[in-house]
Design an enzyme around this catalytic site. Structure first.
Site, mmCIF file in Angstrom:
data_model
loop_
_atom_site.group_PDB
_atom_site.id
_atom_site.type_symbol
_atom_site.label_atom_id
_atom_site.label_comp_id
_atom_site.label_asym_id
_atom_site.label_seq_id
_atom_site.Cartn_x
_atom_site.Cartn_y
_atom_site.Cartn_z
ATOM 1 N N ASN A 144 0.834 -1.201 0.000
ATOM 2 C CA ASN A 144 0.000 0.000 0.000
ATOM 3 C C ASN A 144 0.875 1.259 0.000
ATOM 4 O O ASN A 144 2.096 1.190 -0.061
ATOM 5 C CB ASN A 144 -0.975 -0.015 1.183
ATOM 6 C CG ASN A 144 -0.278 0.050 2.535
ATOM 7 O OD1 ASN A 144 0.927 0.293 2.633
ATOM 8 N ND2 ASN A 144 -1.023 -0.168 3.598
ATOM 9 N N VAL A 280 -5.201 -21.546 -0.562
ATOM 10 C CA VAL A 280 -6.338 -22.316 -0.060
ATOM 11 C C VAL A 280 -7.488 -22.216 -1.059
ATOM 12 O O VAL A 280 -7.884 -21.119 -1.463
ATOM 13 C CB VAL A 280 -6.765 -21.815 1.330
ATOM 14 C CG1 VAL A 280 -8.049 -22.507 1.787
ATOM 15 C CG2 VAL A 280 -5.645 -22.060 2.335
ATOM 16 N N HIS A 551 -9.568 0.488 -1.120
ATOM 17 C CA HIS A 551 -10.025 0.225 0.248
ATOM 18 C C HIS A 551 -11.308 -0.611 0.273
ATOM 19 O O HIS A 551 -12.290 -0.219 0.907
ATOM 20 C CB HIS A 551 -10.269 1.536 0.990
ATOM 21 C CG HIS A 551 -9.052 2.344 1.243
ATOM 22 N ND1 HIS A 551 -9.102 3.669 1.640
ATOM 23 C CD2 HIS A 551 -7.730 2.036 1.176
ATOM 24 C CE1 HIS A 551 -7.870 4.118 1.795
ATOM 25 N NE2 HIS A 551 -7.028 3.156 1.512
#
Length: 614
Positions: A144, A280, A551
């Site tokens: 970020n 995953v 965001h």
């Protein structure tokens, strides 16, 4: 187009290896204050996960929240904790504070696309905005733009209304727990001092920049004061409204990601296992007991194995990938599960309430002459800090939604100052980072040829509009479907347009008037036939130039009609929690990285409390 970011990361990787034994290279790095950042980081080793391995807790995703909750759970010595991360180690460009712009569109980014509705975003070819998400240890805290912003008390008191235990007084201790404030100025004022801590793992600083940058800061801050945005000591203090130089999540030449601040110090714990390049693809749920008991993992070598959890599986993949994984595992809207013929375990509004901070850009010209190009040269002196003068402010407009924004800001401003002759870089970044079209980018770059410019981002903090995240197929390796939903509530258009009109007043501040500054009339597709500066023009402008501040939150929100309860347990499913930005019932007033780290800290204590070890 040649991907400069990929090339930059390869070059930095080469330097990192060679600088260990080349004295001249080490000397050069010291000149640019990069020796701390380029030194091999000593990241945690990757655990060789085997099929059938069993742990007390499995945490999926080593990002802003996942790295935190996993590290804190491993403090309980008799708990065996596994942390799974789809990416690998952060590259040098992640560690160097000023190189954040070189991480998008590389192997360290998920490279997702957020799609706009028809009639929105005509300046974005293909109708999408790049959604940059960190794919490495530390997740998005590793890529970020390093702004440290907590939001305001009203944000969390509103959370507490739908999820008891999340009001300001409940979350503030965890902000203090995570924060290692290096800026001594905030401790000189008692009102500010009580809102900060020196002892947390996340380094927060506001370093003193060079004299030229300081002069620019003064010019911009004074100009905003002239139009009614007062100067304040800091953006995380007792004043809700005002403008200042922001705080950053870096110090001493290194980014303080959660990989740096949590995982590195804990890497030698015998009960803490971190497996990298482990994606995953499903959560195992017992169909009779409705209990999550493990995960299916695709390893970097191509193997697909299973790992099991005695106590809980904790999902910390973020607001985009957590809803995707839930739906693939049979937890989500029943119509979606039925459409893709996925065995249903719980009908929950997963992915339904995506919120994001949309931002609208403005460019304002300053002094004429290539003399201001000295700023671009001085960047080399700030490589271990922030590469440009930047100011951050919060404000509201009294005549719009005054009751709603009585105790929280309506808008955030980011102002970045750019010296003359940086047009080529402006043009490149405009196209590659935000996917703006050539016409739009050229008109901004052209204004910067012989004039300095202020590139101002107006951030709409609390939109009424909502988007969504879902799946496009049952193939877990397909990208999620992200629909940003900007301006679905038409009230947002007028609110943002009024905010833009307010910011354009900066061109009338004394400094900008004295140097012949003006708001750049950029080339906006779809607005060609409207008179510049009219209400109709600004409405068109905001709809077609809006982009994302990256965001995304709220896709698995807390609350009785949401996806998790106030303890972050997934409704109707035992042994499964969510700890990331997706659980936010409402988006916070400002950058979301610090609130997500706070969520990780608070969740860890909740879990310890639930198992009687706090």
């Amino acid at each position: 187009m040649l991907n400069l970011n990929v090339i930059t990361n390869k070059v930095l990787g080469f330097i990192q290896v060679r600088s260990r034994w080349k004295p001249w290279m080490q000397w050069m790095l010291r000149i640019f204050a990069l020796s701390q950042a380029i030194t091999p980081a000593g990241w945690p080793a990757s655990y060789h996960l085997k099929d059938g391995d069993t742990f007390d807790f499995i945490v999926v995703g080593a990002g802003s929240a996942g790295a935190v909750v996993a590290t804190r759970l491993s403090e309980v010595y008799h708990w065996k904790v596994l942390l799974l991360e789809a990416g690998g180690d952060p590259p040098p460009a992640s560690v160097i504070p000023s190189f954040f712009g070189f991480l998008a569109n590389t192997e360290y980014d998920w490279n997702y696309k957020g799609y706009l509705d028809p009639g929105v975003g005509s300046t974005h070819p293909g109708g999408y905005i790049p959604i940059t998400r960190g794919k490495m240890l530390g997740g998005s805290s590793s890529n970020n733009y390093e702004i440290y912003s907590r939001g305001v008390p009203k944000d969390y008191d509103e959370w507490g209304d739908v999820a008891p235990g999340w009001n300001w007084n409940s979350v503030m201790p965890y902000f203090l727990k995570l924060e290692g404030m290096k800026d001594s100025s905030v401790f000189e004022n008692p009102r500010n001092a009580q809102l900060h801590s020196r002892t947390g793992p996340v380094a927060v600083s506001r370093p003193v920049s060079n004299r030229y940058f300081q002069q620019i800061d003064e010019i911009v801050l004074n100009s905003y004061e002239e139009i009614g945005v007062k100067r304040v000591l800091e953006n995380n203090g007792p004043e809700i409204f005002g403008i200042a130089r922001p705080h950053f999540t870096f110090a001493n030449g290194r980014r303080s990601s959660t990989a740096e601040s949590y995982l590195r110090p804990a890497k030698n714990r015998g009960n803490f296992f971190i497996t990298k390049h482990a994606r995953v693809i499903k959560v195992h749920i017992d169909p009779r007991s409705l209990r999550a008991h493990g995960v299916r993992v695709a390893l970097g070598n191509g193997d697909i194995i299973n790992a099991y959890a005695r106590n809980e599986v904790i999902l910390s993949l973020g607001s985009i990938d957590t809803p995707k994984l839930l739906i693939l595992s049979g937890i989500g809207p029943k119509e979606t599960l039925k459409k893709f013929k996925i065995k249903p375990f719980a009908d929950l509004p997963v992915g339904k309430r995506l919120q994001d901070h949309l931002t609208v850009p403005l460019a304002i010209t300053g002094r004429k002459g290539i003399g201001t190009a000295i700023q671009n040269i001085l960047i080399s002196a700030e490589l271990d800090s922030y590469p440009t003068p930047i100011q951050c402010g919060f404000f509201k407009l009294n005549h719009t939604h005054s009751d709603r924004f009585k105790h929280k800001p309506q808008f955030q401003i980011f102002n970045i100052h750019i010296g003359a002759t940086a047009a080529a870089g402006v043009y490149y970044g405009c196209q590659t980072i935000a996917n703006y079209d050539k016409r739009f980018c050229f008109s901004i770059g052209n204004a910067n040829k012989i004039r300095e410019i202020d590139f101002t981002s107006l951030v709409f903090l609390h939109p009424l509009s909502r988007g969504s995240v879902s799946i496009q197929s049952t193939n877990p390796f397909d990208d999620p479907v992200i629909k940003l939903g900007y301006f679905r509530n038409r009230k947002d258009i007028r609110s943002v347009a009024e905010g833009v009109k307010f910011v354009t007043q900066i061109a009338q501040a004394s400094f900008y008037r004295s140097v012949g500054g003006r708001v750049v009339e950029v080339d906006v597709k779809g607005c060609e036939n409207l008179k510049w500066g009219t209400d109709a023009y600004w409405d068109c402008y905001v709809v077609n130039t809006a982009t994302s501040l990256q965001h995304p939150v709220g896709t698995c929100p807390m609350g009785p009609d949401g996806v998790v309860n106030e303890r972050l347990r997934v409704h109707h499913i035992d042994g499964l929690r969510i700890v990331d930005a997706s659980i936010m019932p409402e988006i916070s007033s400002g950058n979301t990285n610090a609130p997500v780290i706070m969520i990780g800290e608070k969740a860890a204590d909740m879990i310890k409390e639930d198992y009687g070890v706090l």
